[in-house]
Design an enzyme around this catalytic site. Structure first.
Site, PDB file in Angstrom:
ATOM      1  NE  ARG A 158     -20.459   4.182  43.683  1.00 29.33           N
ATOM      2  CZ  ARG A 158     -20.053   5.308  44.265  1.00 29.33           C
ATOM      3  NH1 ARG A 158     -20.782   6.414  44.141  1.00 29.33           N
ATOM      4  NH2 ARG A 158     -18.923   5.350  44.933  1.00 29.33           N
ATOM      5  CG  ASP A 217     -23.753  13.384  40.763  1.00 27.16           C
ATOM      6  OD1 ASP A 217     -23.432  14.221  39.884  1.00 27.16           O
ATOM      7  OD2 ASP A 217     -22.967  12.955  41.621  1.00 27.16           O
ATOM      8  CD  GLU A 252     -20.889   6.913  37.240  1.00 25.65           C
ATOM      9  OE1 GLU A 252     -22.000   7.299  37.586  1.00 25.65           O
ATOM     10  OE2 GLU A 252     -19.862   7.141  37.901  1.00 25.65           O
ATOM     11  CG  HIS A 285     -19.923  10.161  40.123  1.00 22.27           C
ATOM     12  ND1 HIS A 285     -20.043   8.794  40.033  1.00 22.27           N
ATOM     13  CD2 HIS A 285     -19.726  10.426  41.443  1.00 22.27           C
ATOM     14  CE1 HIS A 285     -19.910   8.264  41.235  1.00 22.27           C
ATOM     15  NE2 HIS A 285     -19.723   9.229  42.110  1.00 22.27           N
TER      16      HIS A 285
HETATM   17  P1  NAI Z   1     -23.519   5.409  54.511  1.00 20.54           P
HETATM   18  O1  NAI Z   1     -22.817   4.095  54.631  1.00 20.54           O
HETATM   19  O2  NAI Z   1     -23.335   6.432  55.568  1.00 20.54           O
HETATM   20  O3  NAI Z   1     -25.107   5.140  54.389  1.00 20.54           O
HETATM   21  C1  NAI Z   1     -25.660   4.160  53.553  1.00 20.54           C
HETATM   22  C2  NAI Z   1     -26.965   3.701  54.208  1.00 20.54           C
HETATM   23  O4  NAI Z   1     -27.619   2.837  53.289  1.00 20.54           O
HETATM   24  C3  NAI Z   1     -26.737   2.905  55.497  1.00 20.54           C
HETATM   25  O5  NAI Z   1     -27.517   3.473  56.544  1.00 20.54           O
HETATM   26  C4  NAI Z   1     -27.202   1.503  55.140  1.00 20.54           C
HETATM   27  O6  NAI Z   1     -27.781   0.805  56.236  1.00 20.54           O
HETATM   28  C5  NAI Z   1     -28.222   1.807  54.053  1.00 20.54           C
HETATM   29  N1  NAI Z   1     -28.573   0.666  53.217  1.00 20.54           N
HETATM   30  C6  NAI Z   1     -27.783  -0.366  52.811  1.00 20.54           C
HETATM   31  N2  NAI Z   1     -28.512  -1.231  52.084  1.00 20.54           N
HETATM   32  C7  NAI Z   1     -29.778  -0.737  52.028  1.00 20.54           C
HETATM   33  C8  NAI Z   1     -30.981  -1.187  51.428  1.00 20.54           C
HETATM   34  N3  NAI Z   1     -31.026  -2.350  50.754  1.00 20.54           N
HETATM   35  N4  NAI Z   1     -32.090  -0.429  51.575  1.00 20.54           N
HETATM   36  C9  NAI Z   1     -32.058   0.736  52.287  1.00 20.54           C
HETATM   37  N5  NAI Z   1     -30.941   1.192  52.873  1.00 20.54           N
HETATM   38  C10 NAI Z   1     -29.824   0.464  52.745  1.00 20.54           C
HETATM   39  O7  NAI Z   1     -23.133   5.951  53.070  1.00 20.54           O
HETATM   40  P2  NAI Z   1     -23.192   7.460  52.541  1.00 20.54           P
HETATM   41  O8  NAI Z   1     -21.938   8.181  52.883  1.00 20.54           O
HETATM   42  O9  NAI Z   1     -24.492   8.072  52.910  1.00 20.54           O
HETATM   43  O10 NAI Z   1     -23.175   7.219  50.972  1.00 20.54           O
HETATM   44  C11 NAI Z   1     -24.192   6.432  50.350  1.00 20.54           C
HETATM   45  C12 NAI Z   1     -23.758   6.037  48.963  1.00 20.54           C
HETATM   46  O11 NAI Z   1     -23.674   7.224  48.170  1.00 20.54           O
HETATM   47  C13 NAI Z   1     -22.311   5.454  48.893  1.00 20.54           C
HETATM   48  O12 NAI Z   1     -22.333   4.054  49.098  1.00 20.54           O
HETATM   49  C14 NAI Z   1     -21.873   5.807  47.505  1.00 20.54           C
HETATM   50  O13 NAI Z   1     -22.195   4.725  46.639  1.00 20.54           O
HETATM   51  C15 NAI Z   1     -22.714   7.028  47.146  1.00 20.54           C
HETATM   52  N6  NAI Z   1     -21.921   8.245  47.053  1.00 20.54           N
HETATM   53  C16 NAI Z   1     -22.035   9.009  45.931  1.00 20.54           C
HETATM   54  C17 NAI Z   1     -21.281  10.175  45.783  1.00 20.54           C
HETATM   55  C18 NAI Z   1     -21.412  11.039  44.576  1.00 20.54           C
HETATM   56  O14 NAI Z   1     -20.522  11.867  44.342  1.00 20.54           O
HETATM   57  N7  NAI Z   1     -22.486  10.959  43.817  1.00 20.54           N
HETATM   58  C19 NAI Z   1     -20.332  10.567  46.811  1.00 20.54           C
HETATM   59  C20 NAI Z   1     -20.346   9.750  48.007  1.00 20.54           C
HETATM   60  C21 NAI Z   1     -21.113   8.625  48.102  1.00 20.54           C
END
Ligand code: NAI
Length: 335
Positions: A234, A258, A263, A295
């Site tokens: 994000r 991305d 944005e 994005h």
């Molecule tokens: P996920 O929930 O599987 O993994 C997120 C990880 O971040 C978790 O392991 C969590 O413990 C960790 N985390 C939380 N706070 C943290 C911190 N302060 N320091 C280090 N790690 C921390 O989520 P996923 O599916 O991997 O997606 C991650 C993020 O990517 C989403 O929240 C979303 O904002 C973004 N995203 C972007 C997309 C895009 O098209 N550019 C598409 C899908 C997701």
């Protein structure tokens, strides 16, 4: 169930209309974002379906409740754009798509890395003008380099797996160690230690109060000189102005993003005939070693199908049972 979709594009309509053949909901697709001005469009519906840049703050949520809306269906994974406390107070259920295709995001992340490293974006333009010179296109071998993954959930772990395939050493930072990453030999450590050691830093954590501007001026200084920074999580996880200073000084070697802090005013639209008023974004776009995509990391056929299926299944579950496994709530997160 009647569902009002906001921020829709032709591709949303296509995938959701196809997925709805199994459900038979009444879907209405609106192009504008959900804002106080467009709120009235939600009147008479049971649910609204929104995307990443629809801001659902307390005011909007209260108005949605008054309009008869009972469910907010996010057709994305992140839920930073919803005031969950206000939603709970208004008695609105929020559901999301926690996983659709982490492969899509991880593959795009690696695409940014490879393109930036080997300057493929620049080479593409050069050869079209019969410029076959190699000056300025020098890259490095990923093999043997250290990749630091901040947030080792679904997308972070898959990115790590791909980079492991390239022969990279893996560092991770997350409060939960992912067994899949440990199996790849990832070493977990605090963010600052990771930044001091990684040749490539890739961000995969959600946007929360703790991760807002996680990469700031101080942390840019802690990074290895010449580091490659990739953000497909994000925008606000990164302080863009600090990154620009890092690029200007050479501390940061290249940036792939991305997502961008501001944005919402730009991404997903064709603004090629407009003047970009945002000087930070405009400055970013001038660097030869910066690659911005709008994005699109999630944007694969498989992901779009999964997003449509899961969103409509979420609504079906709510309709049948009043509950949903993919619900996200303020009190649920506090547990
Ligand atoms: P996920 O929930 O599987 O993994 C997120 C990880 O971040 C978790 O392991 C969590 O413990 C960790 N985390 C939380 N706070 C943290 C911190 N302060 N320091 C280090 N790690 C921390 O989520 P996923 O599916 O991997 O997606 C991650 C993020 O990517 C989403 O929240 C979303 O904002 C973004 N995203 C972007 C997309 C895009 O098209 N550019 C598409 C899908 C997701």
């Amino acid at each position: 169930m009647r569902v009002a979709f906001f921020s829709t594009k032709p591709y949303d309509r296509r995938f959701f209309t196809a997925a709805n053949e199994q459900h038979g909901f009444e879907l209405k697709f609106f192009e504008p974002r959900l804002t106080p001005e467009t709120m009235a469009l939600a009147q008479g519906f049971d649910a609204v379906c929104v995307f990443v840049n629809d801001q659902l703050d307390a005011d909007i949520l209260e108005q949605l409740k008054e309009a008869g809306i009972k469910t907010i269906a996010l057709r994305c994974a992140g839920f930073n754009n919803v005031d969950l406390k206000a939603a709970e107070e208004a008695g609105l259920q929020v559901v999301r798509v926690p996983a659709y295709s982490p492969y899509a995001v991880a593959e795009h992340t690696v695409g940014l890395m490879l393109t930036l490293n080997r300057r493929i974006h620049r080479a593409y333009n050069r050869v079209r003008e019969a410029n076959f010179a190699l000056d300025g296109l020098l890259g490095f071998d990923f093999h043997g380099k250290t990749v630091g993954v901040i947030g080792t959930g679904r997308t972070g772990a898959l990115t790590a797996k791909i980079m492991h395939g390239f022969g990279c050493d893996l560092l991770g930072s997350d409060m939960r160690e992912n067994p899949d990453c440990l199996e790849l030999g990832m070493k977990y450590m605090p963010v600052d230690d990771l930044l001091a050691k990684a040749d490539v830093v890739t961000l995969h954590c959600p946007l929360t109060p703790e991760t807002e501007h996680l990469i700031n001026e101080e942390r840019v200084q802690k990074m290895k000189p010449g580091v490659m920074l990739i953000n497909t999580s994000r925008g606000r996880v990164v302080d863009t102005k600090a990154v620009i200073e890092g690029l200007k000084s050479g501390q940061i070697g290249s940036v792939g993003m991305d997502v961008y802090e501001e944005e919402a005013d730009y991404f997903f639209e064709d603004l090629s005939n407009n003047v970009i008023a945002d000087d930070v974004l405009a400055r970013l776009l001038t660097f030869p070693n910066v690659l911005v995509t709008g994005h699109q990391a999630f944007f694969t056929r498989e992901a779009m199908q999964a997003i449509a299926d899961t969103t409509l299944n979420n609504l079906q579950e709510i309709e049948k049972t009043g509950k949903c496994d993919n619900a996200v709530s303020y009190s649920g997160l506090k547990k």
